[in-house]
Design a protein around this motif. Structure first.
Motif, PDB file in Angstrom:
ATOM      1  N   ALA A 746       0.866  -1.050  -0.052  1.00  0.00           N
ATOM      2  CA  ALA A 746       0.049  -0.039  -0.004  1.00  0.00           C
ATOM      3  C   ALA A 746       0.755   1.305  -0.041  1.00  0.00           C
ATOM      4  CB  ALA A 746      -1.104  -0.034   1.133  1.00  0.00           C
ATOM      5  N   GLU A 747       1.900   1.371   0.750  1.00  0.00           N
ATOM      6  CA  GLU A 747       2.900   2.419   0.998  1.00  0.00           C
ATOM      7  C   GLU A 747       3.385   2.591  -0.413  1.00  0.00           C
ATOM      8  OE1 GLU A 747       5.451   2.080   4.144  1.00  0.00           O
ATOM      9  OE2 GLU A 747       3.778   2.058   5.546  1.00  0.00           O
ATOM     10  N   GLU A 748       4.101   1.682  -0.956  1.00  0.00           N
ATOM     11  CA  GLU A 748       4.876   1.612  -2.302  1.00  0.00           C
ATOM     12  C   GLU A 748       4.076   2.138  -3.332  1.00  0.00           C
ATOM     13  OE1 GLU A 748       8.303   1.896  -2.328  1.00  0.00           O
ATOM     14  OE2 GLU A 748       8.208   1.742  -0.425  1.00  0.00           O
ATOM     15  N   LEU A 749       2.717   1.571  -3.281  1.00  0.00           N
ATOM     16  CA  LEU A 749       1.932   1.767  -4.405  1.00  0.00           C
ATOM     17  C   LEU A 749       0.908   3.134  -4.430  1.00  0.00           C
ATOM     18  CD1 LEU A 749       0.884  -2.015  -5.111  1.00  0.00           C
ATOM     19  CD2 LEU A 749       2.505  -0.484  -6.688  1.00  0.00           C
ATOM     20  N   GLY A 750       0.942   3.606  -3.251  1.00  0.00           N
ATOM     21  CA  GLY A 750       0.007   4.863  -3.072  1.00  0.00           C
ATOM     22  C   GLY A 750      -1.470   4.280  -3.158  1.00  0.00           C
ATOM     23  N   MET A 751      -1.634   3.410  -2.165  1.00  0.00           N
ATOM     24  CA  MET A 751      -3.012   2.962  -2.129  1.00  0.00           C
ATOM     25  C   MET A 751      -3.492   2.727  -0.687  1.00  0.00           C
ATOM     26  SD  MET A 751      -2.531  -0.103  -4.924  1.00  0.00           S
ATOM     27  CE  MET A 751      -4.367  -0.315  -5.449  1.00  0.00           C
ATOM     28  N   TYR A 752      -4.779   2.764  -0.368  1.00  0.00           N
ATOM     29  CA  TYR A 752      -5.453   2.406   0.908  1.00  0.00           C
ATOM     30  C   TYR A 752      -5.497   0.913   0.871  1.00  0.00           C
ATOM     31  CZ  TYR A 752      -7.304   7.215   0.486  1.00  0.00           C
ATOM     32  OH  TYR A 752      -7.623   8.684   0.310  1.00  0.00           O
ATOM     33  N   VAL A 753      -5.603   0.415   2.112  1.00  0.00           N
ATOM     34  CA  VAL A 753      -5.472  -0.997   2.284  1.00  0.00           C
ATOM     35  C   VAL A 753      -6.333  -1.721   3.653  1.00  0.00           C
ATOM     36  CG1 VAL A 753      -3.459  -1.021   3.774  1.00  0.00           C
ATOM     37  CG2 VAL A 753      -4.006  -3.117   2.802  1.00  0.00           C
ATOM     38  N   ASP A 754      -7.025  -2.746   3.216  1.00  0.00           N
ATOM     39  CA  ASP A 754      -7.775  -3.253   4.287  1.00  0.00           C
ATOM     40  C   ASP A 754      -7.350  -4.880   4.165  1.00  0.00           C
ATOM     41  OD1 ASP A 754      -9.600  -3.737   6.208  1.00  0.00           O
ATOM     42  OD2 ASP A 754     -11.723  -3.803   4.688  1.00  0.00           O
ATOM     43  N   PHE A 755      -7.254  -5.468   5.281  1.00  0.00           N
ATOM     44  CA  PHE A 755      -6.964  -6.651   5.380  1.00  0.00           C
ATOM     45  C   PHE A 755      -7.813  -7.588   6.517  1.00  0.00           C
ATOM     46  CE2 PHE A 755      -4.246  -4.046   8.083  1.00  0.00           C
ATOM     47  CZ  PHE A 755      -4.361  -4.790   9.423  1.00  0.00           C
ATOM     48  N   GLY A 756      -8.081  -8.704   6.254  1.00  0.00           N
ATOM     49  CA  GLY A 756      -8.738  -9.387   7.246  1.00  0.00           C
ATOM     50  C   GLY A 756      -9.762 -10.362   6.581  1.00  0.00           C
ATOM     51  N   PRO A 757     -10.370 -11.358   7.413  1.00  0.00           N
ATOM     52  CA  PRO A 757     -10.297 -11.171   8.793  1.00  0.00           C
ATOM     53  C   PRO A 757      -8.933 -11.408   9.440  1.00  0.00           C
ATOM     54  CG  PRO A 757     -12.425 -12.463   8.304  1.00  0.00           C
ATOM     55  CD  PRO A 757     -11.267 -12.123   7.056  1.00  0.00           C
ATOM     56  N   GLY A 758      -8.634 -10.815  10.745  1.00  0.00           N
ATOM     57  CA  GLY A 758      -7.294 -10.910  11.260  1.00  0.00           C
ATOM     58  C   GLY A 758      -6.867 -12.337  11.429  1.00  0.00           C
ATOM     59  N   PRO A 759      -5.503 -12.685  12.043  1.00  0.00           N
ATOM     60  CA  PRO A 759      -4.888 -13.686  12.154  1.00  0.00           C
ATOM     61  C   PRO A 759      -5.713 -14.338  13.227  1.00  0.00           C
ATOM     62  CG  PRO A 759      -3.569 -11.840  12.783  1.00  0.00           C
ATOM     63  CD  PRO A 759      -4.732 -11.352  12.165  1.00  0.00           C
ATOM     64  N   ASN A 760      -6.354 -13.898  14.235  1.00  0.00           N
ATOM     65  CA  ASN A 760      -7.090 -14.468  15.237  1.00  0.00           C
ATOM     66  C   ASN A 760      -8.281 -15.024  14.651  1.00  0.00           C
ATOM     67  OD1 ASN A 760      -8.035 -11.840  14.939  1.00  0.00           O
ATOM     68  ND2 ASN A 760      -8.328 -11.777  17.247  1.00  0.00           N
ATOM     69  N   LYS A 761      -8.754 -15.032  13.698  1.00  0.00           N
ATOM     70  CA  LYS A 761      -9.980 -15.333  13.038  1.00  0.00           C
ATOM     71  C   LYS A 761      -9.679 -16.620  12.210  1.00  0.00           C
ATOM     72  CE  LYS A 761     -12.391 -12.131  14.693  1.00  0.00           C
ATOM     73  NZ  LYS A 761     -11.724 -10.927  14.885  1.00  0.00           N
ATOM     74  N   HIS A 762      -8.550 -17.167  12.009  1.00  0.00           N
ATOM     75  CA  HIS A 762      -8.287 -18.346  11.676  1.00  0.00           C
ATOM     76  C   HIS A 762      -8.264 -18.597  10.142  1.00  0.00           C
ATOM     77  CE1 HIS A 762      -9.824 -18.631  15.566  1.00  0.00           C
ATOM     78  NE2 HIS A 762      -8.584 -19.092  15.979  1.00  0.00           N
ATOM     79  N   THR A 763      -7.927 -17.596   9.566  1.00  0.00           N
ATOM     80  CA  THR A 763      -8.317 -17.931   7.978  1.00  0.00           C
ATOM     81  C   THR A 763      -6.787 -17.745   7.298  1.00  0.00           C
ATOM     82  OG1 THR A 763      -8.517 -15.592   7.150  1.00  0.00           O
ATOM     83  CG2 THR A 763     -10.370 -16.569   8.179  1.00  0.00           C
ATOM     84  N   TRP A 764      -6.642 -18.013   5.978  1.00  0.00           N
ATOM     85  CA  TRP A 764      -5.523 -17.761   5.424  1.00  0.00           C
ATOM     86  C   TRP A 764      -5.493 -16.370   4.673  1.00  0.00           C
ATOM     87  CZ3 TRP A 764      -2.403 -20.988   6.764  1.00  0.00           C
ATOM     88  CH2 TRP A 764      -2.568 -22.252   7.045  1.00  0.00           C
ATOM     89  N   GLY A 765      -6.498 -15.537   4.969  1.00  0.00           N
ATOM     90  CA  GLY A 765      -6.351 -14.182   4.778  1.00  0.00           C
ATOM     91  C   GLY A 765      -6.883 -13.691   3.320  1.00  0.00           C
ATOM     92  N   SER A 766      -7.182 -12.367   3.273  1.00  0.00           N
ATOM     93  CA  SER A 766      -7.783 -11.756   2.186  1.00  0.00           C
ATOM     94  C   SER A 766      -7.427 -10.278   2.374  1.00  0.00           C
ATOM     95  CB  SER A 766      -9.147 -11.840   1.932  1.00  0.00           C
ATOM     96  OG  SER A 766      -9.863 -11.298   3.131  1.00  0.00           O
ATOM     97  N   ALA A 767      -7.155  -9.645   1.363  1.00  0.00           N
ATOM     98  CA  ALA A 767      -6.857  -8.069   1.647  1.00  0.00           C
ATOM     99  C   ALA A 767      -7.210  -7.449   0.043  1.00  0.00           C
ATOM    100  CB  ALA A 767      -5.090  -7.965   1.625  1.00  0.00           C
TER     101      ALA A 767
END
Length: 954
Positions: A746-767
């Motif tokens: 996000a910082e290098e590309l100049g973008m907003y970022v949302d990630f989740g659900p978090g690591p305590n929600k037991h998924t492999w992640g999406s962003a």
């Protein structure tokens, strides 16, 4: 003949306090003068900011007051120029008052004072209007230098109780004000809250008052000085004789409350820095090893066999053999050179052998540090130094990852091409090891100190080992990256909690303060009361989100760092095999446990602990409680001197404070430099085009086990993506290095970022990364009764003034058809319930036009496939509704991951056409075309494939 005026007549004698008075008067005149003139002449203009004006904002900031308008800017610059004279004199007098033979600290403080004065001139005469970047550079340099100046003045303060009291109050107010200052700046800059900048301005002006006030306290010390202008040739008519010339001489022998400054030597400071770097090397190798291990089950989609390297940490068990223990302890200095091999792993191209190299460094590092703690048990000062190096090394690892945006630059997954500093780190490691070895050999003849014999009362060795295991796991899982606990409590937009930058610096600060608290107050840190507070923090972190959850995490971080010296000091009274060896065995168990709770679909017995992070946290704190029980028994026997680190090692501890202060300065400066700008612009805004992509990035490790962030950045930038969904993106676990590469992107590309659900929600992640502001986002866990959890982000983006929904989704595996059926129904209803235009960036695990595909693309969802004729898909799909689709392409991945990048183009503000008409590229407006860069053979292994060219529609 002797000169007539050998002693000379005094023309003027001035008490030193007038230097302080002049400095305070002119500094106050500069700021107050500019404020009064600005409010009178340009009130509405100087309260206006980029988001709001009067009446939402009604009090001007310091920068707007002193730098934006004439004549207030000139008023400020004139008086601040006059202030420079008394300012330099103030720094000079302070040096004269505090300088002592052989003491370096006064020189450092004086140099810092001169530097602050020069940088003040920088941000004064180069306003933000003139050159925003240089104004900020001077300003942040001034603020960063304020910390050593303040601490140095406190450390060197003469024995003037009144002055010291006022300095402590004003310093506390100054640094305490930074917290609400940053908070309201974020409210203004990120959240765009009306009135937040006015509140920020109040705290900004308070900083000025506290800063000037702190220096004004010197008047209480300088009244012992008399500044004299002496006529040594008789050219004046002055008749004023000097007062006692011995005033300064008497003052310089006055007792100094110099806790930190007495005997400061660069050689000793370098020794401490070398020890800290050795600790940093240990944590570098330890955090890298699980990341390398993860590469193999990731590609095997299950147990690979290489997981056995996790047990490389249990090497202290071999010290159960007395002869081996004796050999290791006697040669521990030489053994400390062996972990340096881990920094050579980047030279090994084969992933398997790179893992072998890193595993060897962890094996020897765990052995060396355990032997060091045990071997120095008879010398409390040296033991304390080891404990500090171990803990400060963890903090330094955090700062390094904070500076490099997520990766430790010395990890074996890094090299020069992706931002690694391996060679420089290797050089420093050799120098640090040599320096520490030299000191160890020099101190080898030191006597046993205040160590008490084995007959003394001690706690249980087994419980001490279990306690160390819980401690090491807690530190590794939560404190090896400043953003890990932040990702636990993140729940999407609007922002209601901490963000990685700048609040990662707060995590680092709390860790440092926690360690110092445990060092100076071991009985309190090791008490059951502290354990209860730490356990409460763990519960809050596990069960709550936003700021409240983060406060719980900070409490836990503070406690874990505070109890570190207590546990290690208690453990050294037992065999290292039964404490450190057992401790690392517990670490192995908890590490596997923390993998099993999310990887339950791929490991034996996984369903038994499925989604039970709460169990994991409970067991971790119970293990820590076992350590508290053992250490409480140990500390209950004898005097504190016999049970804890020598409390009289004040000189050595002063260097600890300096080292941690330097790390905090870096953290604060990095947070400032990385602060998000939130001024992002889409690639083709004139054409109102949105280019959206979906990519499964395999946790940012490429096919050859190198960190892939820089390669991902290049491809996303060259593809001109305005919105991109990333899957398999949760790297905030031990086995993934506790990284947060989405913020790096996000910082290098100049973008907003949302990630989740978090690591305590037991998924492999999406962003989700977006050039467009994310107005709102919600995280979903879709029905998954059998297989792995399916994460989704449902976000509303402001695209050129129109609200458009974007959903990023990863469905379950092929082996769980019922899960995927339920997930398709859930997501179909979710998309159908949105009245806005919508884009789905997804991983669906279905064939086109078959099975669950017809649930996602249906009347219920209202969604359309971006290209129904694309028969070659199985996982990645782009669907849409109520938008004009203009283009679709598939870009090959090269060796970044195992999945291609799919890209679609949409035009905002135009109606969705009823008929799909394919058109050739030459009929497409230039701003709606895909980059020609990837045609033919493409670049770096990236090219348009399957169709060999993009597809376009009218």
């Amino acid at each position: 003949m002797a000169p007539k005026y050998r002693d000379g007549d005094a023309v003027v004698a001035l008490n030193g306090k007038w230097i302080s008075y002049a400095h305070t008067l002119f500094a106050a005149a500069a700021f107050l003068g500019a404020f009064v003139v600005g409010v009178q002449l340009h009130f509405h203009k100087i309260v206006q900011n980029e988001h709001f004006g009067y009446p939402d904002e009604w009090f001007p900031s310091v920068s707007a007051t002193i730098g934006d308008r004439y004549p207030e800017r000139s008023v400020f610059q004139v008086f601040i120029a006059i202030t420079s004279g008394p300012r330099f004199a103030l720094v000079f007098l302070w040096y004269l008052m505090t300088a002592r033979p052989g003491s370096t600290l006064p020189k450092i403080v004086a140099g810092t004072g001169v530097f602050r004065t020069l940088t003040c001139g920088g941000w004064t005469y180069v306003t933000s209007t003139d050159d925003h970047d240089w104004h900020d550079i001077f300003m942040i340099s001034y603020l960063v230098a304020t910390l050593p100046w303040t601490l140095g003045c406190l450390a060197l303060s003469p024995a003037n109780r009144r002055a010291v009291k006022y300095r402590k109050i004003l310093a506390s107010l100054f640094f305490g004000t930074l917290v609400p200052l940053i908070y309201y700046f974020i409210q203004h800059k990120v959240h765009k809250v009306a009135g937040a900048y006015t509140k920020y301005a109040f705290f900004e002006w308070s900083l000025i008052i506290f800063d000037v006030g702190f220096d004004a306290i010197t008047a209480l010390d300088f009244d012992a000085f008399e500044l004299v202008v002496r006529d040594v040739k008789g050219v004046s008519r002055g008749q004023l004789k000097t007062t006692a010339d011995t005033v300064i001489e008497k003052e310089k022998d006055k007792p100094i409350g110099n806790t930190f400054g007495r005997g400061f030597l660069w050689s000793e400071a370098i020794d401490i820095a070398a020890d800290v770097y050795n600790g940093f090397l240990f944590w570098t190798n330890l955090t890298a090893m699980p990341l390398l291990v993860w590469f193999f089950p990731l590609w095997h989609m299950g147990i690979s066999g290489y997981e056995i390297f996790i047990i490389s940490t249990v090497s202290p068990l071999i010290m159960a053999i007395p002869s081996v223990r004796s050999l290791v302890v006697r040669n521990n200095t030489l053994i400390h050179f062996l972990p340096i091999s881990g920094l050579l792993a980047f030279l090994v191209q084969d992933p398997v052998y790179r893992l072998f190299t890193c595993g060897f460094s962890v094996f020897t590092g765990s052995l060396a540090w355990s032997a060091s703690f045990y071997g120095d048990r008879a010398q409390t000062v040296r033991l304390e130094s080891r404990i500090f190096a171990f803990s400060a090394g963890l903090i330094m690892s955090n700062v390094a990852k904070f500076a490099f945006q997520t990766n430790n630059p010395l990890w074996p997954v890094m090299h020069a091409e992706n931002g690694g500093w391996n060679k420089l780190g290797l050089l420093f490691a050799v120098l640090a090891a040599v320096r520490s070895a030299r000191r160890s050999f020099a101190q080898s003849s030191v006597s046993g100190g205040d160590y008490y014999p084995p007959s003394g009362k001690k706690g249980s060795a087994v419980l001490a080992g279990i306690g160390l295991g819980g401690l090491f796991f807690g530190m590794h899982s939560l404190l090896t990256d400043s953003s890990t606990m932040i990702s636990w409590v993140w729940e999407g937009f609007p922002i209601r909690g901490p963000i990685q930058v700048p609040h990662g610096a707060l995590t680092i600060f709390v860790m440092s303060v926690g360690f110092l608290f445990g060092l100076y107050n071991p009985r309190v840190a090791g008490s059951w009361t502290s354990f209860g507070i730490g356990s409460l923090g763990a519960a809050v972190l596990t069960n709550y989100s936003h700021w409240f959850g983060f406060y719980g995490g900070l409490a836990m971080a503070f406690y874990l760092m505070a109890v570190t010296p207590v546990f290690i000091t208690s453990a050294v009274h037992h065999s290292p095999a039964s404490t450190f060896g057992l401790g690392f065995c517990v670490w192995v168990f908890l590490t596997l446990f923390h993998v099993w709770v999310v990887a339950y679909a791929f490991v034996p017995g996984g369903p038994l602990v499925r989604e039970h992070t709460d169990w994991l946290m409970t067991i971790t704190m119970l293990c820590v409680g076992a350590g508290v029980f053992s250490s409480s028994v140990t500390q209950s026997s004898g005097s504190p001197k016999k049970n804890f680190v020598n409390p009289n090692s004040r000189r050595q501890r002063s260097y600890y404070v300096y080292a941690l202060a330097v790390l905090q300065l870096f953290a604060v400066a990095i947070a400032y430099l990385r602060f998000p700008t939130n001024d992002y612009t889409p690639y083709h805004s004139n054409d109102k085009v949105v280019t959206a992509g979906i990519w499964t990035i395999h946790f940012s490790l490429d096919n050859d086990m190198w960190s892939s962030e820089q390669r991902m950045i290049n491809l996303i930038r060259e593809s001109e993506l305005d919105v991109v969904g990333l899957l398999e993106s949760d790297t905030q676990r031990i086995i993934m290095g506790n990284r947060d590469f989405t913020v790096l992107l996000a910082e290098e590309l100049g973008m907003y970022v949302d990630f989740g659900p978090g690591p305590n929600k037991h998924t492999w992640g999406s962003a989700l990364l977006s050039k467009f502001p994310i107005v709102n986002s919600t995280h979903h866990l879709l029905p998954s009764p059998v297989g792995e959890l399916a994460p989704a982000i449902h976000a509303t983006l402001d695209m050129y003034g129109e609200m458009v929904d974007v959903v990023v989704f990863h469905s379950g595996q092929e082996e769980d058809p019922e899960d995927r059926r339920l997930q398709s129904q859930y997501l179909s209803q979710l998309m159908g319930s949105s009245p806005r235009p919508l884009i789905l960036l997804s991983y669906l695990v279905t064939k086109p036009l078959e099975g669950n595909y017809n649930t996602y693309v249906s009347d219920v969802s209202g969604m359309k496939d971006i290209d129904p004729s694309d028969w070659d898909r199985w996982c990645e799909y782009i669907l849409y509704k109520k938008l004009k689709r203009t283009g679709y392409a598939r870009i090959s991945r090269s060796t970044i991951t195992d999945t291609e990048l799919q890209v679609g183009k949409f035009v905002i503000g135009q109606p969705e056409p009823e008929d799909d008409i394919r058109i050739p590229e030459e009929m497409v407006p230039e701003g709606q075309r895909f980059p020609a860069l990837f045609r033919g053979e493409g670049v770096r292994g990236h090219r348009y494939h399957v169709f060999d060219e993009p597809r376009y529609w009218q």
